[in-house]
Design an enzyme around this catalytic site. Structure first.
Site, short mmCIF file in Angstrom:
data_model
loop_
_atom_site.label_atom_id
_atom_site.label_comp_id
_atom_site.label_asym_id
_atom_site.label_seq_id
_atom_site.Cartn_x
_atom_site.Cartn_y
_atom_site.Cartn_z
N ARG A 52 1.98 -6.18 -10.28
CA ARG A 52 2.36 -5.29 -8.68
C ARG A 52 2.10 -4.78 -8.68
NH1 ARG A 52 7.98 -8.67 -8.19
NH2 ARG A 52 7.81 -10.80 -9.15
N ASP A 54 2.40 -0.56 -6.45
CA ASP A 54 3.55 0.13 -5.01
C ASP A 54 2.97 0.47 -3.44
OD1 ASP A 54 5.00 -0.33 -6.97
OD2 ASP A 54 5.27 1.97 -7.43
N ARG A 200 2.67 6.36 -12.24
CA ARG A 200 2.77 7.81 -11.46
C ARG A 200 3.95 9.30 -11.85
NH1 ARG A 200 4.17 5.33 -6.11
NH2 ARG A 200 4.89 7.29 -4.98
#
Length: 270
Positions: A52, A54, A200
């Site tokens: 998945r 974001d 990130r």
């Protein structure tokens, strides 16, 4: 009733989406893809993805699978028909029949992400949603050196989102390469799996090292601390791309050259 399992490669610009996963009253990549494929199948289609992404995160090659009772559909029909019903920022790039017990998520051995930083004084008119802008000069060599402390199997608690729901903070990092291409600084990173915001958060830490705000050994200190509050801010989603997913050879999914760096004993995350 007979069913076929179809595997697709999907690329998308995630800037206009709330992320991969279905969310109420928000535009998601999963919802958009399922609606397009359901029109081709003439019945509801549910897709499973390799990882998945974001809100605002892109994919150069997301891998998905779905089961369908529309067994008479040719593979090119899923790709051409799906694309004809998709918006311009989502594209099916290939389609194939699943082999054996293939599962887009659970069969994957490793994921490869690329984080792109535009490192120049002026923002880009063309890459404003495809790269993270940093006007302060970055030392890519120092960023690369700092990243090497993260290779191996570690507790990545200092690099996971506060709300991460993963049972274990432990992951196995296969490689992290940071290098400069002109006015871009690029981080290529691969692991058996990733925690929420892990890439990130690593990018944010390495950018602080690259700007000279922190020493090269700071990544090692953060690993040992196992405390997210001690790290940098989470880097923006704009520069993050799911670049490729690696599967065992038996499934017949093309291997990205980056995965040649993986050890021979690389195995699926359980």
């Amino acid at each position: 009733m007979d069913k076929n399992r179809i595997v697709l490669g999907v690329e998308y610009d995630g800037s206009g989406y709330s992320g991969w996963q279905w969310q109420n009253n928000q535009r998601s990549v999963q919802q958009t893809l399922e609606q397009a494929l359901s029109k081709v199948a003439n019945n509801p289609v549910t897709v499973q993805c390799a990882g998945r992404t974001d809100s605002g995160v892109h994919a150069l090659e997301q891998v998905v699978h779905f089961d369908t009772t529309s067994v008479s559909r040719e593979l090119h029909a899923w790709m051409l028909g799906g694309n004809s019903n998709l918006p311009d920022d989502v594209r099916i790039t290939w389609a194939k029949n699943a082999v054996d017990d293939f599962h887009a998520r659970y069969s994957a051995i490793a994921r490869f992400y690329r984080y792109i930083i535009l490192n120049r004084p002026v923002k880009s008119a063309l890459l404003r949603r495809q790269a993270t802008w940093c006007y302060q000069p970055l030392d890519a060599d120092k960023m690369h050196q700092a990243a090497q402390y993260l290779i191996g199997e570690h507790d990545f608690s200092s690099f996971r989102a506060q709300g991460c729901q993963s049972v274990s903070p432990c992951r196995k990092m296969y490689f992290i390469d940071v290098y400069r291409e002109g006015d871009k600084v690029i981080m290529d990173i691969s692991a058996n799996a990733f925690l929420h915001h892990m890439v990130r958060n690593i990018a944010g830490v390495l950018m602080d090292v690259g700007m000279g705000k922190q020493p090269i050994g700071w990544t090692q200190e953060l690993l040992a601390a196992k405390n997210r509050n001690l790290g940098s801010v989470t880097a923006p989603p704009d520069g993050l791309h799911l670049a490729a997913v690696f599967y065992p050879e038996q499934y017949g999914i093309a291997k990205h050259p980056a995965f040649n760096k993986l050890p021979a004993n690389a195995s699926r995350y359980d």
